[in-house]
Write a protein that holds these residues in place. Structure first.
Motif, PDB file in Angstrom:
ATOM      1  N   GLU A  85       0.804  -1.216   0.000  1.00 47.02           N
ATOM      2  CA  GLU A  85       0.000   0.000   0.000  1.00 47.02           C
ATOM      3  C   GLU A  85       0.847   1.282   0.000  1.00 47.02           C
ATOM      4  N   ASN A  86       1.976   1.245   0.685  1.00 47.54           N
ATOM      5  CA  ASN A  86       2.772   2.464   0.853  1.00 47.54           C
ATOM      6  C   ASN A  86       3.894   2.647  -0.158  1.00 47.54           C
ATOM      7  N   ILE A  87       4.330   1.548  -0.772  1.00 47.44           N
ATOM      8  CA  ILE A  87       5.477   1.642  -1.680  1.00 47.44           C
ATOM      9  C   ILE A  87       5.170   1.106  -3.082  1.00 47.44           C
ATOM     10  N   ILE A  88       4.751  -0.153  -3.161  1.00 50.62           N
ATOM     11  CA  ILE A  88       4.614  -0.783  -4.478  1.00 50.62           C
ATOM     12  C   ILE A  88       3.543  -0.123  -5.335  1.00 50.62           C
ATOM     13  N   LEU A  89       2.316  -0.050  -4.842  1.00 50.23           N
ATOM     14  CA  LEU A  89       1.222   0.506  -5.656  1.00 50.23           C
ATOM     15  C   LEU A  89       1.444   1.966  -6.043  1.00 50.23           C
ATOM     16  N   PRO A  90       1.848   2.841  -5.114  1.00 49.36           N
ATOM     17  CA  PRO A  90       2.098   4.235  -5.518  1.00 49.36           C
ATOM     18  C   PRO A  90       3.170   4.362  -6.603  1.00 49.36           C
ATOM     19  N   ASN A  91       4.220   3.547  -6.522  1.00 43.66           N
ATOM     20  CA  ASN A  91       5.278   3.624  -7.528  1.00 43.66           C
ATOM     21  C   ASN A  91       4.831   3.063  -8.872  1.00 43.66           C
ATOM     22  N   LEU A  92       4.035   1.991  -8.856  1.00 43.62           N
ATOM     23  CA  LEU A  92       3.494   1.471 -10.110  1.00 43.62           C
ATOM     24  C   LEU A  92       2.582   2.500 -10.775  1.00 43.62           C
ATOM     25  N   LYS A  93       1.773   3.166  -9.968  1.00 39.09           N
ATOM     26  CA  LYS A  93       0.861   4.188 -10.507  1.00 39.09           C
ATOM     27  C   LYS A  93       1.615   5.365 -11.092  1.00 39.09           C
ATOM     28  N   SER A  94       2.816   5.622 -10.581  1.00 38.93           N
ATOM     29  CA  SER A  94       3.623   6.737 -11.104  1.00 38.93           C
ATOM     30  C   SER A  94       4.392   6.345 -12.371  1.00 38.93           C
ATOM     31  N   GLY A  95       4.317   5.065 -12.748  1.00 43.07           N
ATOM     32  CA  GLY A  95       4.978   4.607 -13.964  1.00 43.07           C
ATOM     33  C   GLY A  95       6.262   3.831 -13.743  1.00 43.07           C
ATOM     34  N   LYS A  96       6.698   3.700 -12.496  1.00 47.36           N
ATOM     35  CA  LYS A  96       7.922   2.940 -12.228  1.00 47.36           C
ATOM     36  C   LYS A  96       7.663   1.436 -12.360  1.00 47.36           C
ATOM     37  N   TRP A  97       8.725   0.735 -12.733  1.00 43.73           N
ATOM     38  CA  TRP A  97       8.697  -0.718 -12.674  1.00 43.73           C
ATOM     39  C   TRP A  97       9.251  -1.125 -11.320  1.00 43.73           C
ATOM     40  N   VAL A  98       8.599  -2.101 -10.687  1.00 40.03           N
ATOM     41  CA  VAL A  98       9.023  -2.565  -9.364  1.00 40.03           C
ATOM     42  C   VAL A  98       9.467  -4.020  -9.471  1.00 40.03           C
ATOM     43  N   ILE A  99      10.645  -4.308  -8.919  1.00 39.33           N
ATOM     44  CA  ILE A  99      11.142  -5.684  -8.864  1.00 39.33           C
ATOM     45  C   ILE A  99      11.178  -6.098  -7.396  1.00 39.33           C
ATOM     46  N   GLY A 100      10.454  -7.154  -7.061  1.00 37.76           N
ATOM     47  CA  GLY A 100      10.322  -7.565  -5.671  1.00 37.76           C
ATOM     48  C   GLY A 100      11.038  -8.865  -5.356  1.00 37.76           C
ATOM     49  N   ASP A 101      11.700  -8.885  -4.216  1.00 37.00           N
ATOM     50  CA  ASP A 101      12.290 -10.101  -3.664  1.00 37.00           C
ATOM     51  C   ASP A 101      11.219 -10.740  -2.787  1.00 37.00           C
ATOM     52  N   ARG A 102      10.482 -11.669  -3.353  1.00 38.06           N
ATOM     53  CA  ARG A 102       9.360 -12.393  -2.746  1.00 38.06           C
ATOM     54  C   ARG A 102       8.051 -11.598  -2.795  1.00 38.06           C
ATOM     55  N   ASN A 103       6.964 -12.385  -2.772  1.00 38.56           N
ATOM     56  CA  ASN A 103       5.620 -11.840  -2.601  1.00 38.56           C
ATOM     57  C   ASN A 103       4.743 -12.967  -2.075  1.00 38.56           C
ATOM     58  N   PHE A 104       3.458 -12.945  -2.417  1.00 38.79           N
ATOM     59  CA  PHE A 104       2.505 -13.849  -1.762  1.00 38.79           C
ATOM     60  C   PHE A 104       2.807 -15.331  -1.983  1.00 38.79           C
ATOM     61  N   LEU A 105       3.456 -15.684  -3.097  1.00 42.84           N
ATOM     62  CA  LEU A 105       3.721 -17.083  -3.385  1.00 42.84           C
ATOM     63  C   LEU A 105       4.576 -17.733  -2.299  1.00 42.84           C
ATOM     64  N   SER A 106       5.464 -16.949  -1.717  1.00 45.97           N
ATOM     65  CA  SER A 106       6.339 -17.492  -0.670  1.00 45.97           C
ATOM     66  C   SER A 106       5.542 -17.909   0.566  1.00 45.97           C
ATOM     67  N   SER A 107       4.420 -17.238   0.820  1.00 51.49           N
ATOM     68  CA  SER A 107       3.584 -17.624   1.971  1.00 51.49           C
ATOM     69  C   SER A 107       2.968 -19.001   1.763  1.00 51.49           C
ATOM     70  N   TYR A 108       2.524 -19.272   0.533  1.00 52.83           N
ATOM     71  CA  TYR A 108       1.971 -20.593   0.233  1.00 52.83           C
ATOM     72  C   TYR A 108       3.061 -21.667   0.321  1.00 52.83           C
ATOM     73  N   ALA A 109       4.280 -21.313  -0.073  1.00 52.02           N
ATOM     74  CA  ALA A 109       5.376 -22.285  -0.074  1.00 52.02           C
ATOM     75  C   ALA A 109       5.929 -22.534   1.320  1.00 52.02           C
ATOM     76  N   TYR A 110       6.147 -21.456   2.097  1.00 51.56           N
ATOM     77  CA  TYR A 110       6.803 -21.578   3.398  1.00 51.56           C
ATOM     78  C   TYR A 110       5.839 -21.842   4.557  1.00 51.56           C
ATOM     79  N   GLN A 111       4.698 -21.175   4.558  1.00 50.47           N
ATOM     80  CA  GLN A 111       3.764 -21.347   5.680  1.00 50.47           C
ATOM     81  C   GLN A 111       2.608 -22.279   5.351  1.00 50.47           C
ATOM     82  N   GLY A 112       2.523 -22.716   4.091  1.00 50.22           N
ATOM     83  CA  GLY A 112       1.473 -23.655   3.697  1.00 50.22           C
ATOM     84  C   GLY A 112       1.988 -25.070   3.652  1.00 50.22           C
ATOM     85  N   GLY A 113       1.296 -25.911   2.911  1.00 47.67           N
ATOM     86  CA  GLY A 113       1.756 -27.284   2.754  1.00 47.67           C
ATOM     87  C   GLY A 113       1.249 -28.230   3.819  1.00 47.67           C
ATOM     88  N   LYS A 114       1.816 -29.425   3.799  1.00 45.97           N
ATOM     89  CA  LYS A 114       1.360 -30.529   4.641  1.00 45.97           C
ATOM     90  C   LYS A 114       1.361 -30.188   6.128  1.00 45.97           C
TER      91      LYS A 114
END
Length: 217
Positions: A85-114
């Motif tokens: 809310e404070n960094i990614i979306l405002p910068n995308l709206k301003s036209g910047k490209w954002v490269i992220g080290d992890r996002n929601f997929l890591s939660s399914y991989a690390y905190q999810g599963g069996k």
């Protein structure tokens, strides 16, 4: 090559510890800057004052209390919301490209599963936290846990953090989860990160260039 749209693009790099995420994020950042794009890099958890404090708590080794997987999950999402809310979306709206080290997929991989939180429960949290927002591209750097953890040991002079200390069995489970769930994503690529750095960079560059050509067709 520049975007015709005023809205930037969001690329996420995922992978196990020792997969080379930080190195490859720096590499793709330089690639895109040469193409004339305005680039911001972020990391999860972290990227804002609040999120960085959460990061320290998540990685800290607690001897006096068990760190529950649900607690870990909600802490990751708390940090993610602040960053989104404070960094990614405002910068995308301003036209910047954002490269992220992890996002929601890591939660399914690390905190999810069996042994973790069920996917349908993470789905509900994810919907509340980020809604329907999705990265434009997810890149998974696939490394065998034995190789990834050995790299961590080679480069770290300080003690391993709480997550890095986990068993090889845990990281094998996380890798299997990644390989399963990433195939449900709209735009993704899997890169063999077991190779030497120069080989990974060549493959990374080839796949990114191919994706960008499709993007602007």
């Amino acid at each position: 090559m520049k975007s015709c749209s005023n809205f930037g693009r969001y690329i996420v790099v995922e992978g196990l510890e020792g997969s080379g995420k930080t190195t490859m994020i720096g590499f793709v950042k330089k690639m895109l800057i040469k193409e004339g794009f305005d680039i911001l890099t972020v990391r999860e958890p972290g990227g804002t004052p609040i999120s960085e404090k959460i990061r320290k708590l998540i990685k800290k080794n607690f001897l006096e209390e068990k760190f529950l997987v649900k607690t870990e999950l909600f802490m990751f999402y708390a940090a993610r919301i602040q960053l989104m809310e404070n960094i990614i979306l405002p910068n995308l709206k301003s036209g910047k490209w954002v490269i992220g080290d992890r996002n929601f997929l890591s939660s399914y991989a690390y905190q999810g599963g069996k042994y973790g939180v069920k996917d349908d429960e993470i789905d509900k949290i994810n919907k509340i936290a980020i809604g329907k927002f999705q990265p434009d591209l997810i890149i998974y750097l696939d490394v065998f846990p034995e190789i990834g953890i050995s790299r961590i040991h080679e480069r770290k002079s300080s003690k391993l953090d709480r997550i890095e200390k986990r068993s090889l069995d845990f990281f094998h489970q996380v890798r299997n989860r990644y390989l399963h769930i990433i195939k449900n994503q709209k735009e993704f690529m899997i890169i063999d990160a077991n190779q030497d750095l120069s080989s990974v960079k060549r493959l990374f560059q080839h796949k990114i260039c191919s994706w960008m050509k499709r993007l602007y067709q």
